[in-house]
Motif scaffolding. Structure first.
Motif, PDB file in Angstrom:
ATOM      1  N   VAL A 203      46.295  40.081  45.151  1.00 21.19           N
ATOM      2  CA  VAL A 203      47.473  40.397  45.953  1.00 21.19           C
ATOM      3  C   VAL A 203      48.369  41.462  45.351  1.00 21.19           C
ATOM      4  O   VAL A 203      49.192  42.030  46.045  1.00 21.19           O
ATOM      5  CB  VAL A 203      48.329  39.142  46.269  1.00 21.19           C
ATOM      6  CG1 VAL A 203      47.566  38.202  47.167  1.00 21.19           C
ATOM      7  CG2 VAL A 203      48.805  38.446  45.026  1.00 21.19           C
ATOM      8  N   ASP A 204      48.233  41.764  44.105  1.00 17.64           N
ATOM      9  CA  ASP A 204      49.155  42.722  43.504  1.00 17.64           C
ATOM     10  C   ASP A 204      48.409  43.829  42.781  1.00 17.64           C
ATOM     11  O   ASP A 204      47.651  43.580  41.858  1.00 17.64           O
ATOM     12  CB  ASP A 204      50.060  42.026  42.484  1.00 17.64           C
ATOM     13  CG  ASP A 204      51.008  41.070  43.163  1.00 17.64           C
ATOM     14  OD1 ASP A 204      51.448  41.400  44.274  1.00 17.64           O
ATOM     15  OD2 ASP A 204      51.294  40.009  42.590  1.00 17.64           O
ATOM     16  N   LYS A 389      57.457  39.414  52.338  1.00 17.27           N
ATOM     17  CA  LYS A 389      58.527  38.962  51.439  1.00 17.27           C
ATOM     18  C   LYS A 389      59.841  39.631  51.807  1.00 17.27           C
ATOM     19  O   LYS A 389      60.754  39.711  50.968  1.00 17.27           O
ATOM     20  CB  LYS A 389      58.169  39.329  49.982  1.00 17.27           C
ATOM     21  CG  LYS A 389      56.848  38.763  49.520  1.00 17.27           C
ATOM     22  CD  LYS A 389      57.025  37.333  49.102  1.00 17.27           C
ATOM     23  CE  LYS A 389      55.725  36.701  48.682  1.00 17.27           C
ATOM     24  NZ  LYS A 389      55.809  35.238  48.650  1.00 17.27           N
ATOM     25  N   TYR A 396      53.418  40.601  47.034  1.00 16.26           N
ATOM     26  CA  TYR A 396      52.538  41.255  48.016  1.00 16.26           C
ATOM     27  C   TYR A 396      52.833  42.747  48.133  1.00 16.26           C
ATOM     28  O   TYR A 396      52.589  43.361  49.176  1.00 16.26           O
ATOM     29  CB  TYR A 396      52.653  40.604  49.397  1.00 16.26           C
ATOM     30  CG  TYR A 396      51.958  39.270  49.511  1.00 16.26           C
ATOM     31  CD1 TYR A 396      50.629  39.137  49.174  1.00 16.26           C
ATOM     32  CD2 TYR A 396      52.637  38.141  49.975  1.00 16.26           C
ATOM     33  CE1 TYR A 396      49.981  37.916  49.290  1.00 16.26           C
ATOM     34  CE2 TYR A 396      52.006  36.918  50.088  1.00 16.26           C
ATOM     35  CZ  TYR A 396      50.680  36.807  49.745  1.00 16.26           C
ATOM     36  OH  TYR A 396      50.046  35.611  49.863  1.00 16.26           O
ATOM     37  N   GLU A 397      53.433  43.307  47.068  1.00 15.70           N
ATOM     38  CA  GLU A 397      53.721  44.753  47.020  1.00 15.70           C
ATOM     39  C   GLU A 397      54.575  45.244  48.185  1.00 15.70           C
ATOM     40  O   GLU A 397      54.541  46.424  48.532  1.00 15.70           O
ATOM     41  CB  GLU A 397      52.418  45.556  47.003  1.00 15.70           C
ATOM     42  CG  GLU A 397      51.603  45.333  45.754  1.00 15.70           C
ATOM     43  CD  GLU A 397      50.279  46.034  45.841  1.00 15.70           C
ATOM     44  OE1 GLU A 397      50.222  47.197  45.448  1.00 15.70           O
ATOM     45  OE2 GLU A 397      49.318  45.406  46.311  1.00 15.70           O
ATOM     46  N   HIS A 399      54.134  44.522  51.276  1.00 19.03           N
ATOM     47  CA  HIS A 399      53.310  44.847  52.453  1.00 19.03           C
ATOM     48  C   HIS A 399      53.702  44.072  53.704  1.00 19.03           C
ATOM     49  O   HIS A 399      54.149  42.938  53.634  1.00 19.03           O
ATOM     50  CB  HIS A 399      51.835  44.566  52.154  1.00 19.03           C
ATOM     51  CG  HIS A 399      51.254  45.540  51.178  1.00 19.03           C
ATOM     52  ND1 HIS A 399      50.049  45.348  50.557  1.00 19.03           N
ATOM     53  CD2 HIS A 399      51.722  46.726  50.722  1.00 19.03           C
ATOM     54  CE1 HIS A 399      49.790  46.377  49.756  1.00 19.03           C
ATOM     55  NE2 HIS A 399      50.802  47.216  49.834  1.00 19.03           N
ATOM     56  N   PHE A 401      52.213  42.270  57.014  1.00 18.59           N
ATOM     57  CA  PHE A 401      50.990  41.593  57.461  1.00 18.59           C
ATOM     58  C   PHE A 401      51.179  41.146  58.916  1.00 18.59           C
ATOM     59  O   PHE A 401      52.200  41.432  59.526  1.00 18.59           O
ATOM     60  CB  PHE A 401      50.736  40.315  56.646  1.00 18.59           C
ATOM     61  CG  PHE A 401      50.422  40.510  55.188  1.00 18.59           C
ATOM     62  CD1 PHE A 401      51.380  40.908  54.284  1.00 18.59           C
ATOM     63  CD2 PHE A 401      49.156  40.221  54.693  1.00 18.59           C
ATOM     64  CE1 PHE A 401      51.098  41.042  52.931  1.00 18.59           C
ATOM     65  CE2 PHE A 401      48.862  40.344  53.341  1.00 18.59           C
ATOM     66  CZ  PHE A 401      49.839  40.760  52.456  1.00 18.59           C
ATOM     67  N   ARG A 452      46.992  44.814  55.634  1.00 20.00           N
ATOM     68  CA  ARG A 452      48.254  44.909  54.897  1.00 20.00           C
ATOM     69  C   ARG A 452      48.580  46.376  54.661  1.00 20.00           C
ATOM     70  O   ARG A 452      47.716  47.161  54.323  1.00 20.00           O
ATOM     71  CB  ARG A 452      48.225  44.098  53.591  1.00 20.00           C
ATOM     72  CG  ARG A 452      46.976  44.231  52.765  1.00 20.00           C
ATOM     73  CD  ARG A 452      46.918  43.225  51.631  1.00 20.00           C
ATOM     74  NE  ARG A 452      47.952  43.445  50.632  1.00 20.00           N
ATOM     75  CZ  ARG A 452      48.154  42.643  49.592  1.00 20.00           C
ATOM     76  NH1 ARG A 452      47.401  41.560  49.435  1.00 20.00           N
ATOM     77  NH2 ARG A 452      49.095  42.890  48.726  1.00 20.00           N
ATOM     78  N   SER A 460      44.532  46.912  51.844  1.00 25.37           N
ATOM     79  CA  SER A 460      43.847  45.754  51.285  1.00 25.37           C
ATOM     80  C   SER A 460      42.618  46.210  50.510  1.00 25.37           C
ATOM     81  O   SER A 460      41.756  46.902  51.046  1.00 25.37           O
ATOM     82  CB  SER A 460      43.428  44.790  52.392  1.00 25.37           C
ATOM     83  OG  SER A 460      42.591  43.808  51.827  1.00 25.37           O
ATOM     84  N   SER A 680      48.560  27.685  52.335  1.00 23.96           N
ATOM     85  CA  SER A 680      49.378  28.837  52.707  1.00 23.96           C
ATOM     86  C   SER A 680      50.676  28.311  53.298  1.00 23.96           C
ATOM     87  O   SER A 680      50.695  27.308  54.014  1.00 23.96           O
ATOM     88  CB  SER A 680      48.639  29.683  53.747  1.00 23.96           C
ATOM     89  OG  SER A 680      49.566  30.500  54.431  1.00 23.96           O
ATOM     90  N   HIS A 724      59.251  33.641  51.792  1.00 21.35           N
ATOM     91  CA  HIS A 724      58.055  33.453  52.621  1.00 21.35           C
ATOM     92  C   HIS A 724      58.512  33.640  54.065  1.00 21.35           C
ATOM     93  O   HIS A 724      58.872  32.675  54.752  1.00 21.35           O
ATOM     94  CB  HIS A 724      57.464  32.061  52.426  1.00 21.35           C
ATOM     95  CG  HIS A 724      56.953  31.819  51.035  1.00 21.35           C
ATOM     96  ND1 HIS A 724      57.723  31.276  50.044  1.00 21.35           N
ATOM     97  CD2 HIS A 724      55.739  32.089  50.485  1.00 21.35           C
ATOM     98  CE1 HIS A 724      57.000  31.200  48.922  1.00 21.35           C
ATOM     99  NE2 HIS A 724      55.793  31.684  49.174  1.00 21.35           N
TER     100      HIS A 724
END
Ligand code: BGC
Length: 818
Positions: A203-204, A389, A396-397, A399, A401, A452, A460, A680, A724
């Protein structure tokens, strides 16, 4: 319905509240380095353009495990060349990471030469408060320096919704037992880098090190200015700050605070300004000092501005930043604060949810916290989306989604449709990149959105969990169709919607085939559904369902365009090369879409192979590894088991519930409940919504309890990395779509409210086709009131438990609970 101990065990158990239960605020009562990282996310502020973490003015030297100074501009990213061991054709070659920008919040305070530091001397009366109704952050405390000088300190900060580029801060210092020098050292710190944790390569991905090359660093009176360009993405960021220092006379030092009675004088003291841009120098400072006595309060107002070459040309950045700072100064901190409250007030007027009953206040606090963060994180300028985020951290940088379309957008559609439209605009704005991506994937027509991204290109690096999630196309189409139904915005359909629906739908017509071995039914192979523990599967139930409904909606939209807006249709044809015969193929796919089905249980397996996979045995997994499978097990081990990370088929059954019988939904829910691990944060809210619809109200309530305060109480222990967003918005859906039973399908708005035992009542409001509808549910009845009548029709129609209702201006409908 009784929840089995086993099922209950799978749901995460709630933690003790971290902060006191308060309805409109979140308060940190003590400062502690150990909880700082998490609290920085709690107290992060944003306006959808600027995002800033809840760090302190003192700019403490936190390390990678205790804190992260973070200042972001939505959409501003840096890229790095990705080094793959075994890259495949079509793997993205450059990363995109929301870039941490120079920090201008830093303001060190010195009292007669002693530096204010919360870990030195003594701190009393400490409180840091997030004001969710008014939209600002405040900190208050009394600090006694090691030498015994006591000051009352109050800091306030806001990121303005009205002035998109402005963050404003006020720093107040009141000497309590001395007369002496109060000195502020305000900094523009350009020596910043992303923190991106290196622990999760999936993810990063970077960037590591400082990525902005400084081009300008200037001080001009009490204004600091910076410009820098990223090394690879070649984007320029500009920022600056301006300062105003003054002294107020305080009347009355009585307990509970003081009252300011006007400005005694306004002086900059012996302001020194210093700045450096010689080799290696990356900071500019503005030093402001004044003499203050007991009975006086020193105030520093600081305006901060960010702008980038994504908004305007490089040459105009400086002029823009300086003039925004001037405008903000003219407006003043107090007025910015008032505007902020008014702006948020309009949102809360519609979006606020009331709950009365056991735990009501805690739930209301959790919901408001969630909605506040969602509200402040959404991009509103048509060029930016919303990160998983938000703008609250580097997780998640940064991103975007599908979280935006499936979880966040529905809340905005019903509460602030203008923002929903802006988020859809972002996808429209990146349609060309999606077209290019489709070609890379071998599709000659149409557009495939990235899993992403920030700039519209796929970011991704791991296609089984990324690009293979083709359902993103249908998710975007679903959100768009919902927006169109709920708002009735035909203009949008004509100008952008039809093109977006058509280009994304074309992928479904190309990706699958009418398979002989499945009786000529349309099959889609080698995709990943929402569930990231079952990847590259054939006929994922969710994907096939969403694709079919997407094709249905797209065909209807194009037929409408052909009939009602022929000129717009011609333009679309010209632009996309669309041919009317494509509609025939779409119709055929809609009719012949294949769904995996198991007769014995009457359920839809998640995909063709799901029931063949090895049953999951949780006992084999040590407890500390259970929630972190990808961190501890090879993907193949995970993917060969019959279990699921998150709501997948169940999500499809919620979104298109009108296409299934209640019994069917119940059978599937019962099945998936046993195999879903909820690893999740996107899962429990959806299970709760579906549980409501089949009468499992108390079970739904338990799911709701897992999601309502998930971030506020940090159930996942990773809030430090950012909010989240999907779950936060999912809790709004859990009340409105879950307990309220609201759906908008096939152009009909429906309600079927239920009330969990713990609650006496709840109420919410939704906007629908220009109207504002209020819904209150108690144990005796449900009441629907047309609070504002703004639609063309001057009335609103909907159904309640299947009964048709029509209300005119001021109208009210009551029904006893059934
Ligand atoms: C979930 C995805 C989600 C992503 C970002 C993942 O863990 O499985 O569904 O989009 O997180 O929130």
């Amino acid at each position: 319905m009784v929840v089995s101990a086993e099922t209950e065990g799978k749901m995460m158990t709630g933690k003790k509240p971290i902060y006191p239960i308060e309805e409109w605020t979140v308060t940190e009562e003590v400062f502690d380095r150990k909880t700082n990282y998490r609290n920085e996310t709690t107290f992060s502020l944003s306006n959808g353009y600027i995002g800033t973490r809840g760090t302190f003015e003192e700019a403490y030297d936190f390390d990678v495990d205790t804190g992260l100074e973070g200042n972001f501009v939505n959409g501003f990213y840096e890229s790095e060349k990705i080094r793959y061991g075994e890259a495949n054709f079509g793997s993205p070659m450059y990363s995109q990471s929301l870039l941490n920008l120079p920090n201008l919040k830093e303001t060190k305070l010195y009292i007669d030469g002693e530096e204010f530091h919360m870990e030195r001397g003594q701190v009393t009366e400490y409180a840091r408060i997030l004001h969710m109704k008014e939209g600002f952050l405040e900190r208050g405390l009394v600090w006694t320096s090691p030498s015994g000088k006591a000051v009352r300190i109050r800091t306030q900060r806001l990121v303005s919704f009205v002035m998109e580029h402005i963050m404003a801060a006020r720093y107040e210092v009141t000497p309590l037992n001395f007369t002496g020098k109060v000195r502020f050292v305000s900094k523009l710190q350009a020596d910043v880098e992303n923190h991106t944790r290196k622990t999760n390569p999936i993810v990063d991905y970077g960037p590591f090190g400082r990525k902005l090359d400084v081009e300008r660093l200037e001080q001009d009176g009490q204004t600091l200015y910076y410009e820098g360009t990223t090394q690879t993405s070649r984007l320029t960021a500009a920022c600056g700050s301006s300062h105003r220092l003054y002294v107020q006379e305080i009347s009355g030092m009585a307990e509970g605070g003081e009252t300011a009675c006007g400005v005694k004088e306004q002086r900059a003291g012996e302001t020194e300004t210093a700045c450096g841009m010689q080799a290696g120098e990356l900071e500019a400072v503005c030093v402001l000092e004044t003499e203050a006595a007991r009975g006086e309060r020193v105030v520093l107002d600081k305006m901060i501005c960010y702008a980038t070459s994504l908004d305007r040309s490089r040459e105009t950045l400086e002029c823009f930043v300086r003039s925004e700072l001037e405008k903000a100064e003219e407006t003043g901190f107090e007025a910015l604060k008032r505007q902020q409250e008014e702006y948020l007030g309009r949102f809360w007027e519609t979006a606020d949810i009331a709950i009365a009953g056991a735990g009501g206040s805690a739930l209301v606090q959790g919901l408001r916290f969630n909605q506040f963060h969602i509200f402040q994180s959404a991009g509103r300028n048509s060029r930016t989306g919303m990160g998983a985020k938000g703008l609250s951290g580097e997780g998640y940088e940064g991103h975007y989604f599908w979280d935006t379309e499936m979880y966040v957008l529905p809340m905005f559609v019903y509460t602030e449709p203008e923002t929903a439209q802006k988020l859809l605009d972002y996808r429209y704005h990146t349609l060309d990149q999606a077209r290019a991506r489709a070609r890379v994937l071998g599709h000659e027509k149409g557009a495939l959105f990235p899993w992403r991204t920030i700039n519209g290109e796929e970011a991704s690096t791991y296609y089984p969990l990324g690009t293979a999630q083709y359902h993103i196309n249908a998710d975007i189409a679903y959100a768009l169709s919902l927006y169109l139904q709920v708002t009735g915005d035909r203009e949008y359909l004509k100008e952008k919607g039809a093109e977006l629906l058509a280009e994304t739908a074309r992928i479904w017509a190309d990706v699958g085939s009418f398979a002989e071995c499945r009786g000529g039914r349309y099959c889609i192979c080698c995709v990943t559904g929402p569930d990231e523990y079952n990847v590259l599967v054939d006929n994922n139930f969710y994907t096939n369902l969403m694709a079919r409904e997407h094709l249905r909606d797209a065909a209807a939209a194009l037929r409408w365009l052909i009939k009602e807006e022929p000129a717009a249709y011609e333009r679309l044809k010209e632009k996309t090369g669309f041919a009317e015969q494509e509609l025939d193929l779409w119709d055929e796919i809609v009719e012949k879409m294949y769904f995996p089905y198991e007769e014995k249980r009457g359920i839809y397996p998640m995909d063709d192979g799901f029931l063949m996979r090895k049953p999951w045995d949780e006992e084999r997994i040590p407890a500390e590894k259970r929630a972190w499978l990808y961190e501890n097990y090879h993907p193949l081990f995970i993917m060969r088991h019959r279990m699921s990370k998150q709501a997948d088929a169940v999500l499809g059954l919620y979104l298109h519930s009108h296409l299934f019988t209640r019994e069917e939904i119940q059978r599937n829910y019962d099945f998936y409940k046993e195999v879903t691990l909820h690893h999740s944060s996107l899962s429990t809210c959806i299970f709760g919504i579906v549980a409501c619809g089949i009468g499992y109200v108390e079970e739904a309530y338990k799911y709701f309890m897992q999601s309502a305060r998930m971030d506020l109480d940090d159930y996942h222990n990773n809030f430090y990395a950012g909010i989240h967003a999907a779950n936060m918005a999912g809790t709004w859906q859990a009340v409105v779509n879950g307990f309220g039973g609201m759906r908008c399908q096939e152009g009909v708005l429906r309600f079927a409210p239920v009330l969990p035992q713990a609650w006496k009542s709840y109420s919410f409001k939704v906007k629908y086709q220009g109207n504002l509808l209020g819904v209150t549910v108690t144990s005796e009845k449900s009441v629907f009131s047309l609070l504002k009548c703004g639609g063309v029709e001057k009335k609103i129609s909907f159904t309640v438990y299947g009964e048709q209702v029509e209300l005119e201006e001021g109208g009210k409908y009551e029904i006893s609970k059934v």
